[in-house]
Design a protein around this motif. Structure first.
Motif, short mmCIF file in Angstrom:
data_model
loop_
_atom_site.label_atom_id
_atom_site.label_comp_id
_atom_site.label_asym_id
_atom_site.label_seq_id
_atom_site.Cartn_x
_atom_site.Cartn_y
_atom_site.Cartn_z
N ASP A 10 0.78 -1.40 0.07
CA ASP A 10 0.12 -0.29 0.04
C ASP A 10 0.96 1.45 0.02
OD1 ASP A 10 -1.27 2.39 1.91
OD2 ASP A 10 -3.12 0.88 0.83
N PRO A 11 0.47 1.89 -1.29
CA PRO A 11 1.22 3.36 -0.74
C PRO A 11 1.33 4.23 0.25
CG PRO A 11 -0.24 3.29 -2.42
CD PRO A 11 -0.56 2.60 -1.96
N THR A 12 0.49 4.07 1.13
CA THR A 12 -0.15 4.88 1.95
C THR A 12 1.05 4.31 3.30
OG1 THR A 12 -2.19 5.57 1.80
CG2 THR A 12 -0.85 5.72 3.78
N ARG A 13 0.90 3.07 3.01
CA ARG A 13 1.65 3.14 4.14
C ARG A 13 3.32 3.08 4.14
NH1 ARG A 13 -2.14 -1.33 4.21
NH2 ARG A 13 -1.87 -2.52 2.74
N ARG A 14 3.49 2.78 2.64
CA ARG A 14 4.96 3.31 2.13
C ARG A 14 5.03 3.95 2.36
NH1 ARG A 14 3.29 0.35 -2.04
NH2 ARG A 14 2.96 2.13 -3.63
N LYS A 15 4.56 5.35 2.39
CA LYS A 15 5.01 6.56 2.87
C LYS A 15 5.32 7.13 3.98
CE LYS A 15 4.95 11.03 2.07
NZ LYS A 15 6.57 12.40 1.97
N VAL A 16 4.44 6.29 5.10
CA VAL A 16 4.91 6.51 6.50
C VAL A 16 5.99 5.25 7.05
CG1 VAL A 16 3.62 5.06 9.27
CG2 VAL A 16 2.24 6.00 7.38
N LEU A 17 6.09 4.61 6.43
CA LEU A 17 7.50 4.15 6.32
C LEU A 17 8.95 5.49 5.64
CD1 LEU A 17 7.04 0.34 5.67
CD2 LEU A 17 7.57 1.20 7.58
N ALA A 51 3.23 -6.33 11.11
CA ALA A 51 4.71 -7.27 10.04
C ALA A 51 5.43 -6.68 10.25
CB ALA A 51 4.56 -6.25 8.89
N GLY A 52 5.60 -6.10 11.95
CA GLY A 52 7.25 -5.81 13.06
C GLY A 52 7.78 -4.55 12.30
N LYS A 58 3.56 4.02 24.44
CA LYS A 58 2.54 5.15 24.56
C LYS A 58 3.72 6.75 25.67
CE LYS A 58 -1.73 4.79 25.27
NZ LYS A 58 -3.13 5.80 24.93
N ASP A 59 2.73 7.69 24.46
CA ASP A 59 3.68 8.54 25.12
C ASP A 59 2.70 9.73 26.20
OD1 ASP A 59 5.59 10.86 26.79
OD2 ASP A 59 6.52 11.07 24.12
N GLY A 60 2.37 9.55 27.41
CA GLY A 60 1.42 10.04 27.81
C GLY A 60 -0.40 9.63 26.41
N LYS A 61 -1.06 10.82 26.10
CA LYS A 61 -1.50 10.56 25.52
C LYS A 61 -1.22 10.14 23.81
CE LYS A 61 -5.97 12.97 27.98
NZ LYS A 61 -6.31 13.70 27.74
N GLN A 62 -0.57 10.74 23.93
CA GLN A 62 0.26 10.16 22.27
C GLN A 62 0.90 8.95 22.06
OE1 GLN A 62 3.53 13.33 21.62
NE2 GLN A 62 1.46 14.10 21.01
N VAL A 63 0.46 8.05 21.16
CA VAL A 63 1.51 7.03 21.06
C VAL A 63 2.27 7.36 19.37
CG1 VAL A 63 1.10 4.31 19.80
CG2 VAL A 63 -1.27 5.81 20.90
N ILE A 64 3.36 6.77 19.82
CA ILE A 64 4.50 7.11 19.08
C ILE A 64 5.45 5.94 18.26
CG2 ILE A 64 7.40 8.07 18.96
CD1 ILE A 64 4.71 10.01 20.19
N TYR A 65 5.44 6.06 17.05
CA TYR A 65 5.55 5.06 16.36
C TYR A 65 7.15 5.30 15.95
CZ TYR A 65 0.86 4.12 15.98
OH TYR A 65 -0.43 3.13 16.17
N HIS A 66 8.50 4.42 16.06
CA HIS A 66 10.03 4.13 15.96
C HIS A 66 9.56 2.40 14.24
CE1 HIS A 66 10.98 5.77 19.18
NE2 HIS A 66 9.37 5.38 19.37
N LEU A 67 10.56 3.32 13.63
CA LEU A 67 10.65 2.22 12.41
C LEU A 67 11.62 0.84 12.16
CD1 LEU A 67 10.29 1.63 9.01
CD2 LEU A 67 12.34 3.65 8.86
N ARG A 68 11.52 0.07 11.98
CA ARG A 68 11.87 -1.01 12.63
C ARG A 68 12.32 -1.92 11.29
NH1 ARG A 68 10.10 -6.27 15.51
NH2 ARG A 68 12.24 -6.50 15.49
N LEU A 69 13.84 -1.54 10.81
CA LEU A 69 14.14 -1.89 9.69
C LEU A 69 14.18 -3.36 9.76
CD1 LEU A 69 16.55 1.15 8.63
CD2 LEU A 69 14.48 0.25 6.99
N THR A 70 15.24 -3.50 10.60
CA THR A 70 15.32 -5.24 9.63
C THR A 70 14.88 -5.89 10.32
OG1 THR A 70 15.35 -5.07 12.88
CG2 THR A 70 17.61 -5.11 12.15
#
Length: 100
Positions: A10-17, A51-52, A58-70
Motif C-alpha cells: 500500500d502506498p500510504t504505508r510505504r509513505k509512513v515508513l 508486520a513488525g 505510549k507517551d502520555g496521550k500520544q502514540v509514538i511510532y518507530h521504524l524497525r528496518l531489520t
C-alpha cells in the motif's frame, strides 16, 4: 515475509515508513501527511505493527511510532534467497594481467 510484503503493497504505508526514516513520530503527526480519516490511518498502523515494520509506545496521550528496518532487511534477504540471488558483493573477476 508475506505480512511484510502485504504491508508494503500500500502506498500510504510505504509513505509512513518513509516518514519514519527521519525518526520516531506520533500517530497524529504522521496522519497530518495524509487526507484520510483517523480510522483509516489506525488500520494502516495496525498492518505495519502486525508486520513488525514499526513498534509503538505510549507517551502520555500520544502514540509514538518507530521504524524497525531489520524486519524489512530480513524479508528482503529471504525474498532474494527464493530466487537464488545473493545480497553479498560479487567476487571480483581477475584483470587481464592477473589471469595466467
Amino acid at each position: 515475509m508475506s505480512t511484510v510484503f502485504k504491508a508494503l503493497s500500500d502506498p500510504t504505508r510505504r509513505k509512513v515508513l518513509e516518514l519514519l526514516r527521519k525518526g520516531p513520530m506520533s500517530a497524529g503527526d504522521l496522519a497530518d501527511h495524509f487526507s484520510v480519516s483517523k480510522a483509516t490511518m489506525s488500520s494502516h498502523f495496525a498492518v505495519l505493527r502486525e508486520a513488525g515494520l514499526v513498534v509503538s509506545e505510549k507517551d502520555g496521550k500520544q502514540v509514538i511510532y518507530h521504524l524497525r528496518l531489520t524486519v524489512l532487511e530480513d524479508a528482503l534477504f529471504e525474498f532474494t534467497r527464493l530466487f537464488g540471488w545473493s545480497l553479498a558483493p560479487a567476487e571480483e573477476k581477475p584483470t587481464e594481467k592477473e589471469t595466467p
